[in-house]
Design an enzyme around this catalytic site. Structure first.
Site, PDB file in Angstrom:
ATOM      1  N   ARG A 157      18.006  -7.307  14.843  1.00 52.87           N
ATOM      2  CA  ARG A 157      17.941  -7.201  16.294  1.00 52.87           C
ATOM      3  C   ARG A 157      17.061  -8.313  16.854  1.00 52.87           C
ATOM      4  O   ARG A 157      15.987  -8.594  16.327  1.00 52.87           O
ATOM      5  CB  ARG A 157      17.371  -5.849  16.739  1.00 52.87           C
ATOM      6  CG  ARG A 157      17.362  -5.669  18.274  1.00 52.87           C
ATOM      7  CD  ARG A 157      16.815  -4.325  18.688  1.00 52.87           C
ATOM      8  NE  ARG A 157      16.886  -4.174  20.134  1.00 52.87           N
ATOM      9  CZ  ARG A 157      17.958  -3.787  20.802  1.00 52.87           C
ATOM     10  NH1 ARG A 157      19.068  -3.494  20.145  1.00 52.87           N
ATOM     11  NH2 ARG A 157      17.949  -3.685  22.118  1.00 52.87           N
TER      12      ARG A 157
ATOM     13  N   GLU B 122      -0.596  -1.959   5.210  1.00 54.34           N
ATOM     14  CA  GLU B 122       0.298  -1.904   6.376  1.00 54.34           C
ATOM     15  C   GLU B 122       0.257  -0.539   7.042  1.00 54.34           C
ATOM     16  O   GLU B 122       0.459  -0.424   8.253  1.00 54.34           O
ATOM     17  CB  GLU B 122       1.737  -2.240   5.961  1.00 54.34           C
ATOM     18  CG  GLU B 122       2.725  -2.327   7.107  1.00 54.34           C
ATOM     19  CD  GLU B 122       3.273  -0.966   7.568  1.00 54.34           C
ATOM     20  OE1 GLU B 122       3.573  -0.813   8.764  1.00 54.34           O
ATOM     21  OE2 GLU B 122       3.386  -0.057   6.719  1.00 54.34           O
ATOM     22  N   GLU B 123      -0.014   0.501   6.252  1.00 59.13           N
ATOM     23  CA  GLU B 123       0.156   1.866   6.735  1.00 59.13           C
ATOM     24  C   GLU B 123      -0.960   2.355   7.659  1.00 59.13           C
ATOM     25  O   GLU B 123      -0.794   3.365   8.337  1.00 59.13           O
ATOM     26  CB  GLU B 123       0.260   2.843   5.551  1.00 59.13           C
ATOM     27  CG  GLU B 123       1.493   2.662   4.677  1.00 59.13           C
ATOM     28  CD  GLU B 123       2.763   3.149   5.344  1.00 59.13           C
ATOM     29  OE1 GLU B 123       2.713   3.573   6.515  1.00 59.13           O
ATOM     30  OE2 GLU B 123       3.821   3.100   4.691  1.00 59.13           O
TER      31      GLU B 123
ATOM     32  N   ASP C 289       0.830  -1.205   0.000  1.00 55.35           N
ATOM     33  CA  ASP C 289       0.000   0.000   0.000  1.00 55.35           C
ATOM     34  C   ASP C 289       0.866   1.257   0.000  1.00 55.35           C
ATOM     35  O   ASP C 289       2.041   1.242   0.370  1.00 55.35           O
ATOM     36  CB  ASP C 289      -0.951   0.012   1.189  1.00 55.35           C
ATOM     37  CG  ASP C 289      -0.236  -0.138   2.527  1.00 55.35           C
ATOM     38  OD1 ASP C 289       0.789  -0.841   2.595  1.00 55.35           O
ATOM     39  OD2 ASP C 289      -0.697   0.453   3.526  1.00 55.35           O
TER      40      ASP C 289
END
Length: 403
Positions: A189, A150-151, A92
């Site tokens: 990480r 996702e946004e 998106d």
């Protein structure tokens, strides 16, 4: 890697896979540019979803559309039994006007790929094509998750998971092209790597009046200003200094004539945390501040606190595996441990269901701008690095679990 692993046919597979990705690099860049020119907003990505489905259908790859909304899932089965590995890319765009002066500038006014999702999609499509071409030599199964929205919370990940995109998956890997990290670096990480992202909206209902008679009013601007000040004390005075939290008020609206005292005001902001207990604390304390400010000013204040994505928490074994893949399989690419990012990502929902890791692929262009900026862009050399990293992780995971 052991001597036995070095003799494994999977090593030859990686060499063939990398060769195919290198040969397809120009096509991958063109896919990215096509998507960049035709962006679609979250939950409205119908044409992009069709583009992805058509790409796989032309290859003869098993593909399912409308997964949890506009999501697309392709599956590639190797000839030999093994684990099932998922790879994810989002597609998106954002409600931002593209201000770059490039030939692939967005053709949609007010909408652009300002976060690299076009590159993520091009990377996974190209990798999927290469995996499909090698399917007769592959071990295991590969699930290619093309995620919408996702946004914008609630995002597409949670609905895709509910619709079965992770069924049978043993591990998942994902990457984000990062415009402020140098090309040739990959940051990883273990543990929390991106924050839980919540939002809040506050309506102050005072009593307006003439600017010359403030004693007859309940000034919503003054009350709102008190809220802003008091809320800023929560992190410094309620959260343990060794923990992390962010509270930002991003909007304060009380539009009136210059000589009118505001009847109402609206505030909106975000809260970012890593630990569930800190998240709970911030929500509770914001409620206490709002309630106390309303009592002190004898007015009504409404709070709407919306929990967004949880924190992205990488699994230790998969993260250490990813680090080893970068160091051993990607010559010239530097593996670097990153500090946690306060940005949010709904990749978190996948990691709540299956083990995996989410990492950052350096994509800094010559003139870098941060993500969500109108002049955002990436160095397209990063696409090949991201494709190789994901491909090496997916095929290498078969070796990892068989050792």
């Amino acid at each position: 890697m052991t001597e036995q692993t070095l003799g494994n046919p999977q090593v030859a597979i990686k060499e063939k896979l990398f060769a195919k990705l290198e040969a397809a690099n120009d096509d991958m860049i063109q896919i990215r540019r096509h998507l960049h020119m035709h962006p679609e907003l979250s939950f409205k990505e119908e044409k992009t979803a069709r583009y992805i489905q058509d790409f796989y259908k032309e290859l003869g790859v098993e593909v399912r559309g409308n997964v949890g909304g506009n999501g697309v899932v392709a599956r590639i089965k190797g000839a030999h039994p093994g684990k099932t590995v998922a790879l994810r890319a989002d597609f998106d765009a954002l409600p931002i006007d593209d201000q770059k002066d490039v030939e692939y500038k967005s053709t949609v006014p007010g909408v652009m790929h300002a976060c690299g999702h076009d590159g993520h999609t091009a990377t996974l499509l190209t990798l999927g094509k290469a995996l499909h071409e090698l399917r007769d030599e592959l071990t295991g199964e590969y699930v290619l998750i093309h995620q919408h929205a996702e946004e914008y919370a609630p995002g597409g990940a949670i609905s895709m998971v509910e619709d079965g995109c992770l069924d049978g998956v043993d591990a998942i890997f994902g990457t984000h092209l990062w415009s402020l990290n140098a090309v040739g670096t990959i940051e990883y990480r273990t543990g929390p790597v991106m924050a839980a992202a919540d939002r809040f909206e506050i309506k102050v209902q005072g009593r307006g009046g003439h600017g010359a008679s403030p004693h007859q009013t309940k000034d919503a601007v003054v009350i709102g200003a008190q809220l802003v000040t008091n809320l800023q004390q929560l992190v410094s005075r309620r959260v343990d200094p060794v923990e992390s939290a962010v509270l930002s008020v991003g909007s304060f609206v009380a539009e009136n004539a210059f000589n009118v005292i505001a009847d109402s005001a609206y505030l909106a902001g975000t809260v970012r945390t890593f630990k569930p207990e800190i998240r709970d604390l911030m929500e509770k304390e914001i409620g206490r501040v709002v309630e106390g400010t309303a009592i002190a000013n004898d007015c009504e204040i409404e709070l709407d606190y919306v929990r967004g994505y949880p924190a992205v928490v990488n699994h230790e074994a998969e993260t250490e595996f990813m680090k080893r893949i970068i160091e051993e399989e990607l010559p010239g690419v530097e593996a670097k441990e990153t500090a946690p990012h306060m940005g949010g990502e709904d990749f978190a929902y996948y990691l709540e269901k299956v083990p995996g890791t989410f990492f950052f692929t350096g994509a800094m262009p010559e003139d870098p701008y941060p993500h969500h900026h109108p002049r955002f862009d990436i160095d397209e050399r990063s696409l090949l690095i991201a494709a190789k990293a994901l491909g090496a992780a997916a095929t290498g995971y078969q070796e990892e679990v068989s050792e």
